[in-house]
Write a protein that holds these residues in place. Structure first.
Motif, mmCIF file in Angstrom:
data_model
loop_
_atom_site.group_PDB
_atom_site.id
_atom_site.type_symbol
_atom_site.label_atom_id
_atom_site.label_comp_id
_atom_site.label_asym_id
_atom_site.label_seq_id
_atom_site.Cartn_x
_atom_site.Cartn_y
_atom_site.Cartn_z
ATOM 1 N N MET A 36 18.612 68.285 68.596
ATOM 2 C CA MET A 36 19.167 67.270 69.457
ATOM 3 C C MET A 36 18.587 65.891 69.131
ATOM 4 O O MET A 36 19.300 64.913 69.107
ATOM 5 N N LEU A 37 17.257 65.836 68.862
ATOM 6 C CA LEU A 37 16.612 64.567 68.587
ATOM 7 C C LEU A 37 16.505 64.264 67.096
ATOM 8 O O LEU A 37 16.149 63.169 66.723
ATOM 9 N N GLY A 38 16.789 65.223 66.243
ATOM 10 C CA GLY A 38 16.710 65.006 64.807
ATOM 11 C C GLY A 38 15.306 65.247 64.284
ATOM 12 O O GLY A 38 14.349 65.422 65.035
ATOM 13 N N ILE A 39 15.171 65.213 62.973
ATOM 14 C CA ILE A 39 13.879 65.485 62.339
ATOM 15 C C ILE A 39 13.135 64.212 62.003
ATOM 16 O O ILE A 39 12.029 64.264 61.483
ATOM 17 N N GLY A 40 13.720 63.075 62.247
ATOM 18 C CA GLY A 40 13.092 61.813 61.873
ATOM 19 C C GLY A 40 13.358 61.521 60.408
ATOM 20 O O GLY A 40 14.121 62.213 59.750
ATOM 21 N N PHE A 41 12.709 60.512 59.897
ATOM 22 C CA PHE A 41 12.957 60.141 58.508
ATOM 23 C C PHE A 41 11.949 60.813 57.588
ATOM 24 O O PHE A 41 11.308 60.193 56.752
ATOM 25 N N ALA A 42 11.801 62.117 57.756
ATOM 26 C CA ALA A 42 10.942 62.927 56.906
ATOM 27 C C ALA A 42 11.761 63.400 55.702
ATOM 28 O O ALA A 42 12.906 62.997 55.512
ATOM 29 N N ASP A 43 11.162 64.262 54.908
ATOM 30 C CA ASP A 43 11.864 64.820 53.758
ATOM 31 C C ASP A 43 12.884 65.831 54.263
ATOM 32 O O ASP A 43 12.536 66.939 54.670
ATOM 33 N N PRO A 100 22.760 61.283 58.856
ATOM 34 C CA PRO A 100 22.286 60.621 60.084
ATOM 35 C C PRO A 100 22.138 61.584 61.256
ATOM 36 O O PRO A 100 21.253 61.411 62.091
ATOM 37 N N LEU A 101 22.988 62.593 61.319
ATOM 38 C CA LEU A 101 22.870 63.576 62.396
ATOM 39 C C LEU A 101 21.571 64.364 62.275
ATOM 40 O O LEU A 101 20.910 64.648 63.272
ATOM 41 N N LEU A 102 21.190 64.713 61.034
ATOM 42 C CA LEU A 102 19.934 65.442 60.829
ATOM 43 C C LEU A 102 18.720 64.565 61.116
ATOM 44 O O LEU A 102 17.757 65.010 61.721
ATOM 45 N N ASN A 103 18.758 63.319 60.664
ATOM 46 C CA ASN A 103 17.587 62.454 60.799
ATOM 47 C C ASN A 103 17.409 61.898 62.199
ATOM 48 O O ASN A 103 16.295 61.865 62.710
ATOM 49 N N THR A 104 18.463 61.407 62.801
ATOM 50 C CA THR A 104 18.323 60.699 64.072
ATOM 51 C C THR A 104 18.762 61.525 65.279
ATOM 52 O O THR A 104 18.560 61.095 66.407
ATOM 53 N N GLY A 105 19.393 62.643 65.053
ATOM 54 C CA GLY A 105 19.821 63.484 66.159
ATOM 55 C C GLY A 105 21.295 63.299 66.473
ATOM 56 O O GLY A 105 21.989 62.473 65.881
ATOM 57 N N VAL A 106 21.748 64.052 67.420
ATOM 58 C CA VAL A 106 23.169 64.079 67.755
ATOM 59 C C VAL A 106 23.634 62.759 68.380
ATOM 60 O O VAL A 106 24.688 62.242 68.030
ATOM 61 N N SER A 137 25.934 60.331 66.228
ATOM 62 C CA SER A 137 27.302 60.177 66.727
ATOM 63 C C SER A 137 27.661 58.702 66.927
ATOM 64 O O SER A 137 28.797 58.299 66.683
ATOM 65 N N LEU A 138 26.703 57.903 67.365
ATOM 66 C CA LEU A 138 26.948 56.458 67.498
ATOM 67 C C LEU A 138 27.218 55.825 66.131
ATOM 68 O O LEU A 138 28.085 54.958 66.009
ATOM 69 N N TYR A 139 26.486 56.241 65.107
ATOM 70 C CA TYR A 139 26.690 55.723 63.750
ATOM 71 C C TYR A 139 28.094 56.071 63.252
ATOM 72 O O TYR A 139 28.832 55.210 62.773
ATOM 73 N N ILE A 140 28.465 57.321 63.383
ATOM 74 C CA ILE A 140 29.785 57.756 62.938
ATOM 75 C C ILE A 140 30.870 57.113 63.790
ATOM 76 O O ILE A 140 31.922 56.710 63.285
ATOM 77 N N GLY A 141 30.626 56.974 65.088
ATOM 78 C CA GLY A 141 31.583 56.303 65.967
ATOM 79 C C GLY A 141 31.807 54.851 65.585
ATOM 80 O O GLY A 141 32.926 54.338 65.682
ATOM 81 N N ALA A 142 30.747 54.175 65.144
ATOM 82 C CA ALA A 142 30.892 52.781 64.706
ATOM 83 C C ALA A 142 31.776 52.682 63.469
ATOM 84 O O ALA A 142 32.591 51.762 63.343
ATOM 85 N N LEU A 143 31.652 53.639 62.552
ATOM 86 C CA LEU A 143 32.512 53.645 61.364
ATOM 87 C C LEU A 143 33.974 53.889 61.741
ATOM 88 O O LEU A 143 34.881 53.229 61.238
ATOM 89 N N VAL A 144 34.188 54.829 62.652
ATOM 90 C CA VAL A 144 35.559 55.132 63.100
ATOM 91 C C VAL A 144 36.144 53.940 63.849
ATOM 92 O O VAL A 144 37.322 53.601 63.677
#
Length: 116
Positions: free
Chosen positions: A1-8, A26-32, A36-43
């Motif tokens: 839900m929160l993502g793994i952060g900007f790790a490897d 972005p979903l893996l790094n920053t969470g859902v 989703s906000l990033y992808i929503g901005a592109l859409v």
């Protein structure tokens, strides 16, 4: 839900290489939520470009953005990077979001800024 952060990312998902997809990364790094906000901005940007008055220039902008969005499915790129792909993504989004009706046509740089 929160993502793994900007790790490897590759190490976290037990793969040799991380995901080459600008929509999953972005979903893996920053969470859902943030992903989703990033992808929503592109859409949203693509929707704004499609809803504008259809001109050859607008068709070019929508076509360029669509091609870049398809490319993003196979390669990881983000806004803010210094790669050619990231710069093209930023320019395509700017072309989609620019509205000459609201902002007025750019005829002279002095018309947009207070230059002394």
């Amino acid at each position: 839900m929160l993502g793994i952060g900007f790790a490897d990312t590759a190490e976290e998902i037990d793969e040799v290489r991380g995901p080459h997809n600008s929509y999953i990364y972005p979903l893996l790094n920053t969470g859902v939520i943030a992903g989703s906000l990033y992808i929503g901005a592109l859409v949203y940007a693509l929707g704004q470009g499609i809803r504008k008055r259809w001109t050859p220039w607008n068709a070019y902008a929508v076509g360029l953005a669509t091609a870049i969005f398809l490319y993003m499915g196979f390669e990881s790129l983000f806004l803010g990077g210094l790669s050619v792909s990231s710069i093209m993504l930023g320019l395509a989004l700017a072309l989609l979001l620019y509205s000459p009706e609201a902002d007025g046509p750019v005829t002279d740089i002095r018309s947009k800024f207070d230059i002394r």
